[in-house]
Enzyme design. Sequence first.
Site, PDB file in Angstrom:
ATOM      1  N   SER A 134       0.853  -1.183   0.000  1.00 56.74           N
ATOM      2  CA  SER A 134       0.000   0.000   0.000  1.00 56.74           C
ATOM      3  C   SER A 134       0.890   1.235   0.000  1.00 56.74           C
ATOM      4  O   SER A 134       2.072   1.171   0.374  1.00 56.74           O
ATOM      5  CB  SER A 134      -0.877  -0.008   1.252  1.00 56.74           C
ATOM      6  OG  SER A 134      -1.521   1.239   1.452  1.00 56.74           O
ATOM      7  N   TYR A 147      -3.073  -0.480  10.408  1.00 55.97           N
ATOM      8  CA  TYR A 147      -2.853  -0.904   9.016  1.00 55.97           C
ATOM      9  C   TYR A 147      -1.448  -0.529   8.557  1.00 55.97           C
ATOM     10  O   TYR A 147      -0.737  -1.340   7.944  1.00 55.97           O
ATOM     11  CB  TYR A 147      -3.904  -0.240   8.127  1.00 55.97           C
ATOM     12  CG  TYR A 147      -3.933  -0.728   6.698  1.00 55.97           C
ATOM     13  CD1 TYR A 147      -4.553  -1.921   6.362  1.00 55.97           C
ATOM     14  CD2 TYR A 147      -3.354   0.021   5.674  1.00 55.97           C
ATOM     15  CE1 TYR A 147      -4.613  -2.361   5.046  1.00 55.97           C
ATOM     16  CE2 TYR A 147      -3.398  -0.402   4.357  1.00 55.97           C
ATOM     17  CZ  TYR A 147      -4.029  -1.595   4.048  1.00 55.97           C
ATOM     18  OH  TYR A 147      -4.072  -2.027   2.753  1.00 55.97           O
TER      19      TYR A 147
END
Length: 275
Positions: A134, A147
């Site tokens: 990501s 996250y």
Amino acid sequence: MNTRSVLITGCSSGIGLDAARGLKARGWRVFATCRQEADCVQLRAEGLESFPLDYADEASIAAAVDEVVARTGGTLDALYNNGAFACPGLVEDLPRGALRAIFETNLFGYHDLTRRIIPLMRAQGHGRIVNCSSVLGLVAAQWRGAYVATKFAMEGLTDVLRIEMCGTGIHIILIEPGPVTSSIREKAIPHFEKWINWEASPRAADYRSLLDRLYTSRGPDRFELPASAVTAKLIHALEAPRPRARYYVTTPPHIAGILRRIMPTRALDWFLTKG
């Protein structure tokens, strides 16, 4: 020429589903896995080979690998580690259990599955392992500490594995999607509601903006691209003779990759708080 085979996780929707469909259309034999059997049933209905794989369950991972071995005779050309979830909240409000749960899926599950697949690839002398990271594996962002932590850890583990696999014929690759159309925000809500007692937080008032973002649909994010943009990079990662170590998909990962190299930490912090 034998049909190339790929195991993909997180295929119930979004990036994983588009990847499964896209690679099947290119002639790959796709093992499209999901956490829930009900989702696997739907994928099988459209002609994909699908069976359960839950990153948080070691027995499920082992069973899925056994299924691949049984169906292929012990070979696999590629693995695409894709499934993940988010648990939004301020770092000071994240209980230990929330971090344990998200690491089980977003990191430990990736690692466990990868370790079980590497012997197959070693035996055949080649393979591609692609980990979906990501933009939040490159830079931090407020409210996303859990996250971010998993993606930073996964980036480091993947970098080391890539170095260690040099010369084996097994390529280790990272994809950095950035904002891509998916249901990750909606799927984060149960984790937020389970773990974050925001009303008891000393910054309860600050949670209003997060709640609005979580529960209110506002259309595409800035720079958002469809999942097919990730699939296009994945195809290159799997089919190019010399794949890159990293593939940036949307604009934010390109910007983040540059900024973290050239900006002092405090300047980058200021930029990210304004973003």
